[in-house]
Write a protein that holds these residues in place. Structure first.
Motif, short mmCIF file in Angstrom:
data_model
loop_
_atom_site.label_atom_id
_atom_site.label_comp_id
_atom_site.label_asym_id
_atom_site.label_seq_id
_atom_site.Cartn_x
_atom_site.Cartn_y
_atom_site.Cartn_z
N MET A 150 73.86 -3.23 26.01
CA MET A 150 74.69 -2.75 26.23
C MET A 150 74.85 -2.08 28.22
SD MET A 150 75.99 0.63 24.05
CE MET A 150 74.57 1.88 24.86
N TYR A 151 75.84 -2.05 28.15
CA TYR A 151 76.19 -1.49 30.02
C TYR A 151 75.91 -0.04 29.82
CZ TYR A 151 76.66 -6.53 30.72
OH TYR A 151 76.27 -7.87 30.73
N ILE A 152 75.74 0.22 31.10
CA ILE A 152 76.29 1.98 30.99
C ILE A 152 77.04 2.36 31.70
CG2 ILE A 152 74.83 3.87 31.91
CD1 ILE A 152 73.30 2.92 30.04
N SER A 153 78.01 3.08 31.40
CA SER A 153 79.04 3.35 32.13
C SER A 153 78.82 5.08 32.74
CB SER A 153 80.55 3.69 31.40
OG SER A 153 80.80 1.94 30.57
N VAL A 154 78.98 5.12 33.95
CA VAL A 154 79.28 6.79 34.09
C VAL A 154 80.60 7.06 34.42
CG1 VAL A 154 78.42 8.29 36.03
CG2 VAL A 154 76.43 6.07 34.75
N ALA A 155 81.12 8.41 33.90
CA ALA A 155 82.23 8.76 34.67
C ALA A 155 82.53 9.45 35.30
CB ALA A 155 83.25 8.87 33.58
N LEU A 156 83.27 9.67 36.53
CA LEU A 156 82.87 10.47 37.30
C LEU A 156 84.08 10.68 37.87
CD1 LEU A 156 81.24 11.68 39.65
CD2 LEU A 156 81.27 10.19 41.26
N ASP A 157 84.54 12.54 37.71
CA ASP A 157 86.31 12.93 37.54
C ASP A 157 86.15 13.68 38.52
OD1 ASP A 157 87.67 11.36 36.00
OD2 ASP A 157 86.53 12.05 34.65
N GLY A 158 87.27 14.20 39.06
CA GLY A 158 87.46 15.43 40.18
C GLY A 158 88.48 15.31 40.09
N PRO A 159 88.70 16.14 41.54
CA PRO A 159 90.05 17.39 42.13
C PRO A 159 90.29 15.93 43.59
CG PRO A 159 88.15 18.66 42.85
CD PRO A 159 88.00 18.04 41.33
N ALA A 160 90.73 15.85 44.28
CA ALA A 160 91.07 14.57 45.73
C ALA A 160 90.26 15.27 46.60
CB ALA A 160 92.39 15.02 45.96
N GLY A 161 88.91 14.69 47.63
CA GLY A 161 88.30 15.11 49.02
C GLY A 161 87.55 15.73 48.14
N ALA A 162 86.70 15.48 46.85
CA ALA A 162 85.87 16.07 46.72
C ALA A 162 84.81 14.94 47.16
CB ALA A 162 85.73 16.65 44.90
N GLY A 163 84.84 14.01 47.68
CA GLY A 163 83.72 13.04 47.96
C GLY A 163 83.03 12.70 47.02
N LYS A 164 83.90 11.88 45.45
CA LYS A 164 83.66 10.76 44.56
C LYS A 164 83.68 9.78 45.19
CE LYS A 164 87.84 11.81 42.36
NZ LYS A 164 88.11 11.86 43.44
N SER A 165 84.11 9.46 46.04
CA SER A 165 84.14 7.90 46.76
C SER A 165 82.98 7.09 46.92
CB SER A 165 85.72 7.48 47.15
OG SER A 165 86.50 7.28 46.23
N THR A 166 83.01 8.63 48.45
CA THR A 166 81.80 8.41 48.93
C THR A 166 80.21 8.22 48.29
OG1 THR A 166 81.85 10.08 49.92
CG2 THR A 166 83.06 8.32 51.16
N ILE A 167 80.34 9.35 47.20
CA ILE A 167 79.23 8.83 46.97
C ILE A 167 78.61 8.61 45.42
CG2 ILE A 167 78.04 11.27 44.93
CD1 ILE A 167 80.16 12.93 46.67
N ALA A 168 80.31 7.75 44.80
CA ALA A 168 79.47 7.00 42.93
C ALA A 168 78.92 5.90 44.03
CB ALA A 168 80.91 7.04 43.63
N LYS A 169 80.01 5.63 45.49
CA LYS A 169 79.81 3.98 45.91
C LYS A 169 78.14 4.06 46.53
CE LYS A 169 80.95 1.14 49.45
NZ LYS A 169 81.74 0.89 51.28
N ARG A 170 77.30 5.01 47.07
CA ARG A 170 76.14 5.41 47.60
C ARG A 170 75.37 5.88 45.95
NH1 ARG A 170 73.15 7.25 51.60
NH2 ARG A 170 71.48 7.35 51.29
N ALA A 171 75.39 6.16 45.14
CA ALA A 171 74.87 6.14 44.15
C ALA A 171 74.82 4.80 43.78
CB ALA A 171 75.41 7.23 43.82
N ALA A 172 75.67 3.88 43.11
CA ALA A 172 75.81 3.14 42.47
C ALA A 172 74.84 1.90 42.94
CB ALA A 172 77.17 2.41 42.41
N LYS A 173 75.20 2.13 44.54
CA LYS A 173 74.28 1.20 45.35
C LYS A 173 72.80 1.32 44.81
CE LYS A 173 74.27 -0.91 50.45
NZ LYS A 173 74.38 -2.28 49.85
N GLU A 174 72.50 2.36 45.33
CA GLU A 174 70.61 2.69 44.92
C GLU A 174 70.31 2.41 43.17
OE1 GLU A 174 69.36 5.81 45.90
OE2 GLU A 174 70.43 6.49 47.98
N LEU A 175 71.94 2.70 42.71
CA LEU A 175 71.21 1.95 40.83
C LEU A 175 71.40 0.93 40.77
CD1 LEU A 175 72.89 5.82 39.53
CD2 LEU A 175 70.40 4.61 39.44
#
Length: 222
Positions: free
Chosen positions: A1-26
Motif C-alpha cells: 500500500m502506498y503512503i499518502s501525506v496530506a500537507l495543508d496550510g495557508p498561502a506562503g507557509a512554505g508548503k511547496s518548498t518544504i514538501a518538495k525537499r521532504a519528498a526528495k529525502e524520503l
C-alpha cells in the motif's frame, strides 16, 4: 500500500518548498496541487475568462488539458495543453488568480481525480488547502503547516526579490492576508485543518528545521 501525506496550510507557509525537499529525502513523489490551480488560472487569464463560476469557465475546462509530469529525480513540471508552464505560474498575479479559480466547484471537481490517482500509484506528499479534508481524507498522515502572516510575507518577499522582481513587502503582506480570508471563507472546500491533522507552526523555524520537523512527523507516523 502506498503512503499518502496530506500537507495543508495557508498561502506562503512554505508548503511547496518544504514538501518538495521532504519528498526528495524520503524518495516520495511531491504533488504541488497549487500549481494545478495556478495553471487553470493562467488558462483563464489567457482567454480573458473571469474566474467565477460560469459557463465560460466550464467551457474552458472542456478545452484544456492539465498534466503533471516528473523527471527521474522526482521533480514536477505542470503542463497546459502540452506546454510546460511551471515558470509562468509563479507570480503574485497567478497566486491571486489561483485563489479565485480554486473556489469554483467545477474546477475542483475537474482536478480531483488527477490528484487522487497520483496517490493511488505513488508514495506522495501532496500539498494544498484541502488535501486532508477533501482530496485525500484517508491519508495516513495529515499535517497543517502554518506561520504568522508577517513571517510568510517576509519569506515571499525575499524569494521574489532574489528572482529580480520589483515588489513591495506591504503589497505582499496584504496579498497574504486577503488570500487567507478568501481561502478560509469560500463555500467550496474552505481552508481549515483536518480534525486529525498535526499542527506545525514554522514562524520561528528556518527552512532546514521545518523540513526536518516534517520528515520526523512522517517517519514517526508511518
Amino acid at each position: 500500500m502506498y503512503i499518502s501525506v496530506a500537507l495543508d496550510g495557508p498561502a506562503g507557509a512554505g508548503k511547496s518548498t518544504i514538501a518538495k525537499r521532504a519528498a526528495k529525502e524520503l524518495d516520495y513523489i511531491y504533488v504541488d496541487t497549487g500549481a494545478l490551480y495556478r495553471t487553470i488560472g493562467l488558462a483563464a487569464s489567457r482567454k480573458g475568462v473571469e474566474p467565477v463560476a460560469s459557463k465560460e469557465v466550464n467551457n474552458l475546462l472542456d478545452e484544456i488539458k492539465v498534466d503533471l509530469t516528473f523527471n527521474e529525480n522526482g521533480d514536477q513540471a505542470v503542463l497546459l495543453n502540452g506546454e510546460d508552464v511551471s515558470g509562468l505560474i509563479r507570480t503574485p498575479e497567478a497566486s491571486m488568480m489561483a485563489s479565485k479559480i480554486s473556489a469554483i466547484p467545477s474546477v475542483r471537481a475537474y482536478l480531483l481525480d488527477l490528484q487522487r490517482n497520483m496517490a493511488k500509484t505513488h508514495n506522495v506528499i501532496m500539498d494544498g488547502r484541502d488535501i486532508g479534508t477533501v482530496v485525500l481524507p484517508n491519508a495516513q498522515i495529515k499535517i497543517f503547516l502554518t506561520a504568522s502572516p508577517e513571517a510568510r510575507a517576509t519569506r515571499r518577499y525575499k524569494e521574489l526579490c532574489e528572482k529580480g522582481m520589483d515588489v513591495k513587502y506591504e503589497d505582499i503582506l496584504q496579498d497574504v492576508i486577503t488570500r487567507d480570508y478568501n481561502d478560509s471563507h469560500r463555500e467550496t472546500a474552505p481552508l481549515k485543518p483536518a480534525d486529525d491533522s498535526i499542527l506545525v507552526d514554522t514562524t520561528e523555524l528556518d527552512f532546514e528545521q521545518s523540513v526536518q520537523k516534517i520528515i520526523s512527523i512522517i517517519k514517526e507516523n508511518i
